[in-house]
Design an enzyme around this catalytic site. Structure first.
Site, PDB file in Angstrom:
ATOM      1  N   ARG A  34      55.266  32.673  39.518  1.00 14.43           N
ATOM      2  CA  ARG A  34      53.859  32.608  39.114  1.00 14.43           C
ATOM      3  C   ARG A  34      53.763  32.640  37.598  1.00 14.43           C
ATOM      4  O   ARG A  34      54.315  33.529  36.945  1.00 14.43           O
ATOM      5  CB  ARG A  34      53.112  33.799  39.707  1.00 14.43           C
ATOM      6  CG  ARG A  34      51.701  34.032  39.160  1.00 14.43           C
ATOM      7  CD  ARG A  34      51.132  35.297  39.779  1.00 14.43           C
ATOM      8  NE  ARG A  34      49.818  35.658  39.270  1.00 14.43           N
ATOM      9  CZ  ARG A  34      49.512  36.819  38.702  1.00 14.43           C
ATOM     10  NH1 ARG A  34      50.470  37.741  38.546  1.00 14.43           N
ATOM     11  NH2 ARG A  34      48.294  37.075  38.280  1.00 14.43           N
ATOM     12  N   ARG A  75      31.616  40.689  31.982  1.00 13.57           N
ATOM     13  CA  ARG A  75      31.775  41.963  31.282  1.00 13.57           C
ATOM     14  C   ARG A  75      30.443  42.433  30.710  1.00 13.57           C
ATOM     15  O   ARG A  75      29.543  41.616  30.442  1.00 13.57           O
ATOM     16  CB  ARG A  75      32.790  41.821  30.128  1.00 13.57           C
ATOM     17  CG  ARG A  75      34.171  41.343  30.587  1.00 13.57           C
ATOM     18  CD  ARG A  75      35.128  41.250  29.411  1.00 13.57           C
ATOM     19  NE  ARG A  75      36.422  40.691  29.791  1.00 13.57           N
ATOM     20  CZ  ARG A  75      37.399  41.371  30.370  1.00 13.57           C
ATOM     21  NH1 ARG A  75      37.225  42.650  30.617  1.00 13.57           N
ATOM     22  NH2 ARG A  75      38.536  40.790  30.680  1.00 13.57           N
ATOM     23  N   LYS A 216      42.378  32.173  45.856  1.00 10.20           N
ATOM     24  CA  LYS A 216      42.548  33.618  45.788  1.00 10.20           C
ATOM     25  C   LYS A 216      41.314  34.282  46.403  1.00 10.20           C
ATOM     26  O   LYS A 216      40.200  34.085  45.921  1.00 10.20           O
ATOM     27  CB  LYS A 216      42.742  34.062  44.335  1.00 10.20           C
ATOM     28  CG  LYS A 216      44.021  33.534  43.708  1.00 10.20           C
ATOM     29  CD  LYS A 216      44.083  33.786  42.218  1.00 10.20           C
ATOM     30  CE  LYS A 216      44.134  35.260  41.884  1.00 10.20           C
ATOM     31  NZ  LYS A 216      44.259  35.480  40.412  1.00 10.20           N
ATOM     32  N   THR A 274      49.557  41.999  44.823  1.00  7.70           N
ATOM     33  CA  THR A 274      49.048  43.138  44.044  1.00  7.70           C
ATOM     34  C   THR A 274      49.544  44.496  44.558  1.00  7.70           C
ATOM     35  O   THR A 274      49.349  44.849  45.715  1.00  7.70           O
ATOM     36  CB  THR A 274      47.505  43.177  43.991  1.00  7.70           C
ATOM     37  OG1 THR A 274      46.981  41.873  43.795  1.00  7.70           O
ATOM     38  CG2 THR A 274      47.059  44.060  42.834  1.00  7.70           C
TER      39      THR A 274
END
Length: 470
Positions: A34, A75, A216, A274
Site C-alpha cells: 500500500r 476539520r 474503503k 487498521t
C-alpha cells in the site's frame, strides 16, 4: 505444498523503504503493498514503486500495489489562543467561517457541512474524543450540546456519523494523486470517504479501467448501502480506523462481518485493515488479543489482512509480516476452519462462468484435486473460483502481468504469467508444468483446469478438464 490462502498487505514507509528490507518483507509473505498518499511526496511514492517492482522481479512472483487516496478531511477551524475548552452540557455555536473561533464558538471552513446539520445530528471531534449533539438551527448557525467534553485544538477532525455530507470523495489533491498513481502503474486505487455508490462510479470513470477501485468502508452511510457499493467496486476494505470513530465500538465487529459477507457474495476481494498488530509498532511480539483479531478476520473469510504503521514506521516490520503469516497458517490448518468458512456463494442469477466455477470447486472437493488451474486474461475466472473457496489452491495462469498483480490480492490464488494456451493439449501441458514447478501437486495427483475455448477470447469460461500427474 499449498500456499497460504489469506493474503497480506503491508503499508510502505520509512521502515520498509531499504531495498534489502523490502526483499525480506516479500520473502516473509507480503503479497501486496500500500502506498499511502496521505503521507510522503511524489518522489517518495515513485521511489517506492520502482523498488517494489525491482524486488518483485527478483522474487519471481507478481506483487500487487495500491495507492490509498487521502480523501476529504473535514476539520474545525482555528481558535484564538489555539484551543478552547468544552464542558459537559455546555451549549456551543457552530458556524461556517474561515475566521478564528473562541470560547463557545466553533467555526468550520465547510459551509456544506453546516448547512446539512439538523437537530439530533452527532458530531465527533478529534477522532471521537469529544462529542456534540445538535439541538437547533438558528439561520446559518447551529447550536449543539457538549456530550463529551475536553480541550479542542486547532484543525482537529470532525466526523458526522448521522448524516451523508454533500462532499465528493475526490478532492482536487486526490484527483492529482490519482493521475500520478496511474502514471506509476498501480494495480488498485483505494477510495476514501465513500458514502454512496456514485462515489465509486465517479472514480471508475476517471480511472477508465487502468486500475481496480478499492472502496474503503469507513462511514455508516456506506455501510447502509454496502451491497450496492460492493457491486460497483473491484474490491473493498474494512477501514476500521474511521469506522471505529463513527460507530460505537461494539458495532465495529458486526460491521466487519457484514462487509466481509457482502464482498464474498459479490465475489469481490475484501481487506480487513487498521490496528491488526498495532503493538508491534514498538514491541517484538503482538498481544494475544491482536493475534485473535487477525484470526477472526481469517475465519470470517477475508481475502487479505493489512499492516499499517507496523510496516510503515514500526521497529519490527519483517517480524510483523512473519507473525501475521504464522497466524493465518495456523487458522487455515485448523480442522474447524473449513466447517465455519462460508462457501457456495454463487449468485442466484448465475452465468455459465459462475456455474463452471462452482462445478469445478465441487469436482475438486469430491476427487481431492491438488490444484485448480484457471486460465484467465482479465482475472474474472480466478475470482469466481476463489469466491467458492475451494479446499485446494487456485493457480491463475494469465498472459497479462497486470492481471497477475491484481490477483495477488485474491484469496487462495497464486498468479503466474505465461503465454495463453493454443489448444487443449497445450492447455494441459502448461498446467502440468506449472503445478510441478510450484510444488503444489505430486505424481498421481489430480488437477482440474478451467478455461474458455476457443482460447484468446476473454469472458468465455466454458470448460473443465481433469488430468493426473504422470
Amino acid at each position: 505444498m499449498r500456499a497460504r490462502d489469506c493474503k497480506i498487505v503491508a503499508t510502505m514507509g520509512p521502515a520498509s523503504d531499504p531495498p534489502e528490507r523490502l526483499a525480506l518483507l516479500i520473502q516473509a509473505g507480503v503479497d501486496c503493498f500500500r502506498l499511502n498518499f496521505s503521507h510522503g511526496s511524489r518522489e517518495d511514492h515513485k521511489r517506492r514503486m520502482e523498488a517494489i517492482r525491482a524486488a518483485e522481479q527478483k522474487a519471481g512472483s507478481p506483487v500487487g500495489v495500491f495507492a490509498d487516496l487521502q480523501g476529504p478531511k473535514i476539520r474545525v477551524g482555528k481558535f484564538a489562543g489555539g484551543e478552547i475548552k468544552l464542558t459537559f452540557d455546555e451549549i456551543v455555536t457552530l458556524e461556517a467561517s474561515a475566521e478564528e473561533g473562541g470560547p463557545g464558538l466553533i467555526r468550520l471552513p465547510h459551509p456544506e457541512l453546516v448547512e446539512t446539520l439538523q437537530p439530533d445530528d452527532i458530531l465527533k471531534l478529534d477522532d471521537g474524543k469529544l462529542q456534540l449533539t445538535v439541538t437547533e438551527r438558528d439561520g446559518p448557525r447551529v447550536r449543539a450540546r457538549v456530550d463529551f467534553g475536553g480541550v479542542l485544538k486547532n484543525q482537529k477532525g470532525v466526523n458526522v456519523p448521522t448524516r451523508r455530507i454533500p462532499i465528493s470523495a475526490l478532492t482536487d489533491k486526490d484527483r492529482e494523486d490519482l493521475a500520478y498513481a496511474l502514471e506509476l502503474g498501480v494495480d488498485y486505487v483505494a477510495l476514501s470517504f465513500v458514502q454512496h455508490y456514485d462515489d465509486v462510479r465517479e472514480a471508475k470513470a476517471l480511472i477508465d479501467g487502468r486500475a481496480g477501485v478499492i472502496a474503503k468502508i469507513e462511514k455508516p452511510s456506506a455501510l447502509a448501502l454496502i451491497d450496492y457499493i460492493v457491486e460497483e467496486a473491484d474490491a473493498v476494505m474494512v477501514a476500521r480506523g474511521d469506522l471505529g470513530v463513527e460507530l460505537p465500538p461494539e458495532q465495529v465487529p458486526i460491521a466487519q462481518r457484514k462487509i466481509i459477507r457482502a464482498a464474498r457474495a459479490a465475489g469481490r476481494p475484501v481487506i480487513v485493515a487498521t490496528h491488526m498488530l498495532e503493538s508491534m509498532v514498538e514491541a517484538a511480539t503482538p498481544t494475544r488479543a491482536e493475534a485473535s483479531d487477525v484470526a477472526t478476520a481469517v475465519y470470517q473469510g477475508a481475502d487479505a489482512v493489512m499492516l499499517s504503521a507496523e510496516s510503515a514506521v514500526g521497529r519490527h516490520p519483517q517480524s510483523a509480516v512473519a507473525i501475521m503469516d504464522r497466524i493465518i497458517r495456523a487458522v487455515e490448518d485448523d480442522a474447524d476452519y473449513w466447517a465455519a468458512l462460508p462457501r457456495d456463494m454463487t449468485p442466484p442469477q448465475a452465468t455459465t462462468a459462475d456455474a463452471i466455477a462452482l462445478s469445478a470447486r465441487h469436482i475438486a472437493d469430491v476427487l481431492g484435486c491438488a490444484a485448480l488451474v484457471a486460465y484467465t486474461a482479465t482475472g474474472s475466472t480466478a475470482l469466481r473460483i476463489a469466491r467458492e473457496r475451494p479446499r485446494c489452491g487456485v493457480i491463475g495462469l494469465t498472459p497479462v502481468v497486470e492481471t497477475a498483480r491484481r490477483l495477488a490480492l485474491v484469496w487462495g490464488v497464486q498468479s503466474v504469467v505465461t503465454d495463453d494456451a493454443t489448444d487443449g493439449e497445450d492447455m494441459i501441458a502448461k498446467a502440468d508444468e506449472t503445478v510441478r514447478r510450484l510444488g503444489v501437486a505430486d505424481i498421481g495427483d489430480r488437477v482440474a483446469v478451467i478455461a474458455g475455448i476457443p482460447f484468446g477470447r476473454p469472458g468465455k469460461t466454458n470448460t473443465i478438464r481433469l488430468f493426473r500427474l504422470e
